[in-house]
Design an enzyme around this catalytic site. Structure first.
Site, PDB file in Angstrom:
ATOM      1  N   ARG A 201      -7.475 -55.085  43.633  1.00 15.62           N
ATOM      2  CA  ARG A 201      -7.826 -56.381  42.700  1.00 15.62           C
ATOM      3  C   ARG A 201      -9.034 -57.234  44.042  1.00 15.62           C
ATOM      4  O   ARG A 201      -9.789 -57.979  42.916  1.00 15.62           O
ATOM      5  CB  ARG A 201      -6.694 -57.357  43.168  1.00 15.62           C
ATOM      6  CG  ARG A 201      -5.282 -57.034  42.572  1.00 15.62           C
ATOM      7  CD  ARG A 201      -3.819 -57.902  42.972  1.00 15.62           C
ATOM      8  NE  ARG A 201      -3.177 -57.143  42.272  1.00 15.62           N
ATOM      9  CZ  ARG A 201      -1.793 -56.892  42.017  1.00 15.62           C
ATOM     10  NH1 ARG A 201      -1.623 -57.958  43.565  1.00 15.62           N
ATOM     11  NH2 ARG A 201      -1.118 -56.301  41.568  1.00 15.62           N
TER      12      ARG A 201
ATOM     13  N   HIS B 272       0.178 -58.138  53.904  1.00 17.57           N
ATOM     14  CA  HIS B 272       0.220 -58.019  52.076  1.00 17.57           C
ATOM     15  C   HIS B 272       0.909 -58.885  51.721  1.00 17.57           C
ATOM     16  O   HIS B 272       1.856 -59.151  50.885  1.00 17.57           O
ATOM     17  CB  HIS B 272       0.602 -56.560  52.028  1.00 17.57           C
ATOM     18  CG  HIS B 272       0.373 -56.703  50.060  1.00 17.57           C
ATOM     19  ND1 HIS B 272      -0.414 -56.225  49.280  1.00 17.57           N
ATOM     20  CD2 HIS B 272       1.911 -56.534  49.272  1.00 17.57           C
ATOM     21  CE1 HIS B 272       0.165 -56.668  48.276  1.00 17.57           C
ATOM     22  NE2 HIS B 272       1.517 -55.938  47.971  1.00 17.57           N
TER      23      HIS B 272
ATOM     24  N   ASP C  68      -4.556 -54.303  47.316  1.00 16.46           N
ATOM     25  CA  ASP C  68      -5.153 -55.507  47.118  1.00 16.46           C
ATOM     26  C   ASP C  68      -6.671 -55.893  46.982  1.00 16.46           C
ATOM     27  O   ASP C  68      -7.636 -56.030  46.876  1.00 16.46           O
ATOM     28  CB  ASP C  68      -4.978 -56.699  48.541  1.00 16.46           C
ATOM     29  CG  ASP C  68      -3.680 -56.351  48.706  1.00 16.46           C
ATOM     30  OD1 ASP C  68      -2.745 -56.872  47.195  1.00 16.46           O
ATOM     31  OD2 ASP C  68      -2.710 -55.857  49.670  1.00 16.46           O
TER      32      ASP C  68
ATOM     33  N   ARG D 129       6.780 -62.612  48.132  1.00 17.87           N
ATOM     34  CA  ARG D 129       7.251 -61.234  48.423  1.00 17.87           C
ATOM     35  C   ARG D 129       8.492 -61.658  49.734  1.00 17.87           C
ATOM     36  O   ARG D 129       9.092 -60.331  49.677  1.00 17.87           O
ATOM     37  CB  ARG D 129       5.836 -60.318  49.349  1.00 17.87           C
ATOM     38  CG  ARG D 129       4.452 -59.988  47.517  1.00 17.87           C
ATOM     39  CD  ARG D 129       4.096 -59.278  48.749  1.00 17.87           C
ATOM     40  NE  ARG D 129       2.680 -58.610  47.519  1.00 17.87           N
ATOM     41  CZ  ARG D 129       1.832 -59.827  46.754  1.00 17.87           C
ATOM     42  NH1 ARG D 129       1.640 -60.735  47.360  1.00 17.87           N
ATOM     43  NH2 ARG D 129       1.094 -59.499  46.433  1.00 17.87           N
TER      44      ARG D 129
END
Ligand code: APR
Length: 312
Positions: free
Chosen positions: A152, A176, A149, A89
């Site tokens: 998940r 993140h 998150d 990311r």
């Protein structure tokens, strides 16, 4: 009357707009993109599900006309490049920082009182940039990473426990990023029963590891980053704001001493209501978790330092 705008009508933005629309979280929804006709097309397509799904949200799309977003209560920023397989990311920072800064300026010209949700990656740094460049009250800027998150985390726990994910409580704090997020396995439960009652240490470690690379796993499978869960997570955040639900959600917010950190935006549990993030729940981590949090903060801070080297 409530109004929500979603900037970026790509995979994440359109999914977020779709969930906001069919769940009727707002009276009016505006989708904006720079690609000619793209947001208009996505908005029309979503509108055409209204008779099928029975909702009344008024949805419009625009190519770059920010006046259409005027007086939004909440603005969700999803514009920017997504990850490609093998990318982190963090590698998106150069391009996305320029986009997010420019978008924020345009949004605030027409909606000076909006609460801004940042989804574009690297999310912690984009949230920090939005805070610093806008000069807005810190409570109005919320990065969406922890909700995704945590979803998940609950997803992988659901598979390991062979249980309904709605019966699982679990939260992920920290940055993140694949190496910066912290799934709080110690506190995860299946309807109040600690997961250690059902899973071995190795199984719990595996769930944690799978959660941390959850986004990268999908990027590898899809060829680009995910959108259903990110979009739905953004919509959940919108819901807690516009309905003033005061839910406690892990979100990326500006820390001022909480969890031992300052001058940084990171994921911690916060109360989300009509004023944005209203309160940080600053509970005591154990030593191991606090150490991970500090390491995560170092990594996020390094990424924030890159902002100074960019021509913003
Ligand atoms: N203003 C408005 N829209 C923009 C701008 C801008 N300055 N720059 C790019 N966009 C639009 C693109 O035209 C595109 O439609 O943002 C959209 C991004 O959509 P996708 O490429 O489909 O990317 P998506 O998967 O939605 O991810 C968006 O969210 O999860 C994060 O890492 C992800 O940073 C990425 C962002």
């Amino acid at each position: 009357m409530t109004k929500v705008s979603v900037i970026g009508a790509g995979a994440v933005g359109a999914t977020c707009a779709d969930v906001i629309s069919y769940r009727q979280l707002t009276d009016e929804l505006v989708l904006l993109d720079i690609k000619e006709g793209f947001a208009e097309g996505k908005a029309l397509d979503i509108y055409q599900t209204s008779s099928l799904l029975d909702f009344k949200t008024q949805i419009t799309g625009t190519t770059g006309d920010y006046s259409k977003t005027a007086n939004s209560d909440v603005v969700v920023i999803t514009s920017g490049l997504p990850r490609k397989p093998g990318m982190t990311r963090e590698e998106l920072i150069g391009t996305n920082a320029n986009i997010v800064k420019n978008v924020t300026e345009n949004v605030l010209k027409h909606s000076p009182n909006a609460i801004i949700i940042v989804i574009s990656n690297p999310m912690d740094t984009m949230t920090y940039l939005t805070l610093k460049s806008s000069g807005l009250d810190k409570h109005k800027i919320i990065g969406m990473g922890g909700i995704l998150d945590s979803a998940r985390f609950k997803g992988y726990l659901g598979l390991a426990l062979n249980s309904r994910t709605a019966d699982i409580q679990g939260t992920v704090i920290g940055g993140h990023g694949d190496t910066t997020m912290i799934p709080l396995t110690r506190l995860a439960t299946l309807n109040g029963v600690p997961i250690s009652q059902f899973l071995s240490d190795d199984q719990i470690k595996q769930v944690s590891a799978d959660t941390m690379v959850g986004g990268a796993t999908l990027t590898k499978l899809l060829g680009t980053s995910a959108w259903y869960a990110p979009g739905a997570a953004g919509a959940l955040l919108v819901e807690s704001i516009v309905r003033d639900q005061k839910r406690i959600m892990p979100c990326c917010v500006s820390l001022d001493g909480e969890y031992g950190q300052k001058d940084i935006c990171m994921g911690v549990p916060v109360v989300i209501g009509k004023n944005g993030w209203e309160k940080i729940v600053d509970f005591k981590l154990n030593n191991e978790e606090q150490e991970l949090f500090n390491k995560s903060a170092d990594a996020v801070r390094n990424m924030n330092d890159v902002l100074a080297t960019l021509n913003l």
